[in-house]
Every structure is written in structure tokens, then in C-alpha cells.
Design a protein around this motif. Structure first.
Motif, PDB file in Angstrom:
ATOM      1  N   ARG A  58       5.253  -0.498   4.025  1.00 28.47           N
ATOM      2  CA  ARG A  58       4.357  -1.607   4.803  1.00 28.47           C
ATOM      3  C   ARG A  58       4.582  -2.853   3.825  1.00 28.47           C
ATOM      4  O   ARG A  58       4.819  -3.948   4.803  1.00 28.47           O
ATOM      5  N   ARG A  59       4.385  -2.608   2.760  1.00 24.59           N
ATOM      6  CA  ARG A  59       4.697  -4.045   1.703  1.00 24.59           C
ATOM      7  C   ARG A  59       6.075  -4.764   2.265  1.00 24.59           C
ATOM      8  O   ARG A  59       6.191  -5.687   2.465  1.00 24.59           O
ATOM      9  N   LYS A  60       7.229  -3.822   2.319  1.00 21.71           N
ATOM     10  CA  LYS A  60       8.375  -4.120   2.598  1.00 21.71           C
ATOM     11  C   LYS A  60       8.637  -4.886   3.954  1.00 21.71           C
ATOM     12  O   LYS A  60       9.235  -5.859   4.272  1.00 21.71           O
ATOM     13  N   GLU A  61       7.890  -4.324   5.171  1.00 22.15           N
ATOM     14  CA  GLU A  61       7.940  -4.633   6.451  1.00 22.15           C
ATOM     15  C   GLU A  61       7.201  -6.113   6.497  1.00 22.15           C
ATOM     16  O   GLU A  61       7.588  -6.890   7.149  1.00 22.15           O
ATOM     17  N   TYR A 101       6.495  -8.619   1.489  1.00 25.78           N
ATOM     18  CA  TYR A 101       5.728  -8.991   0.077  1.00 25.78           C
ATOM     19  C   TYR A 101       6.793  -8.162  -1.097  1.00 25.78           C
ATOM     20  O   TYR A 101       7.119  -7.165  -0.848  1.00 25.78           O
ATOM     21  N   THR A 102       6.696  -8.896  -2.090  1.00 25.02           N
ATOM     22  CA  THR A 102       7.086  -8.272  -3.496  1.00 25.02           C
ATOM     23  C   THR A 102       5.856  -7.870  -4.001  1.00 25.02           C
ATOM     24  O   THR A 102       4.783  -8.105  -3.628  1.00 25.02           O
ATOM     25  N   GLN A 103       6.015  -6.731  -5.333  1.00 25.34           N
ATOM     26  CA  GLN A 103       5.059  -6.262  -5.993  1.00 25.34           C
ATOM     27  C   GLN A 103       4.442  -7.599  -6.670  1.00 25.34           C
ATOM     28  O   GLN A 103       3.338  -7.433  -6.797  1.00 25.34           O
ATOM     29  N   SER A 104       5.047  -8.297  -7.084  1.00 23.51           N
ATOM     30  CA  SER A 104       4.675  -9.734  -7.764  1.00 23.51           C
ATOM     31  C   SER A 104       3.849 -10.321  -6.997  1.00 23.51           C
ATOM     32  O   SER A 104       2.632 -10.850  -7.516  1.00 23.51           O
ATOM     33  N   TYR A 105       3.913 -10.576  -5.849  1.00 28.21           N
ATOM     34  CA  TYR A 105       3.329 -11.338  -4.891  1.00 28.21           C
ATOM     35  C   TYR A 105       1.983 -10.352  -4.508  1.00 28.21           C
ATOM     36  O   TYR A 105       0.710 -11.371  -5.013  1.00 28.21           O
ATOM     37  N   ILE A 106       1.894  -9.403  -4.573  1.00 27.18           N
ATOM     38  CA  ILE A 106       0.853  -8.480  -4.398  1.00 27.18           C
ATOM     39  C   ILE A 106      -0.206  -8.363  -5.530  1.00 27.18           C
ATOM     40  O   ILE A 106      -1.580  -8.570  -5.411  1.00 27.18           O
ATOM     41  N   SER A 107       0.556  -8.462  -6.659  1.00 29.62           N
ATOM     42  CA  SER A 107      -0.239  -8.474  -8.037  1.00 29.62           C
ATOM     43  C   SER A 107      -0.855 -10.040  -8.139  1.00 29.62           C
ATOM     44  O   SER A 107      -2.093  -9.697  -8.642  1.00 29.62           O
ATOM     45  N   GLU A 108      -0.331 -10.855  -7.756  1.00 30.39           N
ATOM     46  CA  GLU A 108      -1.017 -12.228  -8.037  1.00 30.39           C
ATOM     47  C   GLU A 108      -2.163 -12.279  -6.910  1.00 30.39           C
ATOM     48  O   GLU A 108      -3.140 -12.836  -7.452  1.00 30.39           O
ATOM     49  N   SER A 122      -2.113  -5.126 -11.578  1.00 25.70           N
ATOM     50  CA  SER A 122      -0.737  -5.137 -12.410  1.00 25.70           C
ATOM     51  C   SER A 122       0.395  -4.759 -11.785  1.00 25.70           C
ATOM     52  O   SER A 122       0.315  -3.671 -10.646  1.00 25.70           O
ATOM     53  N   VAL A 123       1.556  -5.248 -11.764  1.00 26.49           N
ATOM     54  CA  VAL A 123       2.855  -4.818 -11.209  1.00 26.49           C
ATOM     55  C   VAL A 123       3.077  -3.249 -11.438  1.00 26.49           C
ATOM     56  O   VAL A 123       3.527  -2.677 -10.680  1.00 26.49           O
ATOM     57  N   SER A 124       2.610  -2.921 -12.743  1.00 28.32           N
ATOM     58  CA  SER A 124       2.878  -1.574 -13.084  1.00 28.32           C
ATOM     59  C   SER A 124       2.146  -0.398 -12.281  1.00 28.32           C
ATOM     60  O   SER A 124       2.450   0.391 -11.906  1.00 28.32           O
TER      61      SER A 124
END
Length: 70
Positions: free
Chosen positions: A16-19, A22-29, A34-36
Motif C-alpha cells: 500500500r505504501r508503494k501504491e 510514499y517512501t519510508q522516510s516520508y512516512i517516518s517524517e 523511525s525508519v528502522s
């Protein structure tokens, strides 16, 4: 997609994130996670915090449903 374990839940979140592009960094912000943590969740690490996992599913526009088997 039927969610049967932490791995399938993580796969659904990643898909879903890729659809959404969004990047993990964007979601993190956006979430403060955290990205981890996001990486662990998407990779099916079963120690991920349930509340955060449910919140992330919600902001990605995913509804979760529990149904009795049989």
C-alpha cells in the motif's frame, strides 16, 4: 489479502505504501516513527508495537477486520 501473520501484515503495508508513492522516510517524517521501525514492521518482525502498526495501516487507508473462522 488475508492477513495471517506479521509477515503478511508487513507485506500489505509495504504494498500500500508503494501504491501511494510514499517512501519510508516520508512516512517516518509524517508519523514520527523511525525508519528502522517501519522497516521492521514491513519485514514482518513480530515484536512491532500493535498500536503503531494499526495507526500506520489507518493512515495508509487500510481497514482491518477480524472475523470468526468457520
Amino acid at each position: 489479502m488475508k492477513i495471517t501473520d506479521a509477515k503478511s501484515f508487513g507485506n500489505a503495508l509495504r504494498k500500500r505504501r508503494k501504491e501511494l508513492g510514499y517512501t519510508q522516510s516520508y512516512i517516518s517524517e509524517f508519523t514520527g516513527f523511525s525508519v528502522s521501525f517501519l522497516s521492521d514492521l514491513e519485514n514482518g518482525k513480530s515484536t512491532a508495537e500493535l498500536g503503531k502498526a494499526l495507526y500506520l495501516a489507518s493512515i495508509l487507508g487500510l481497514d482491518l477486520t477480524m472475523e470468526a473462522r468457520g
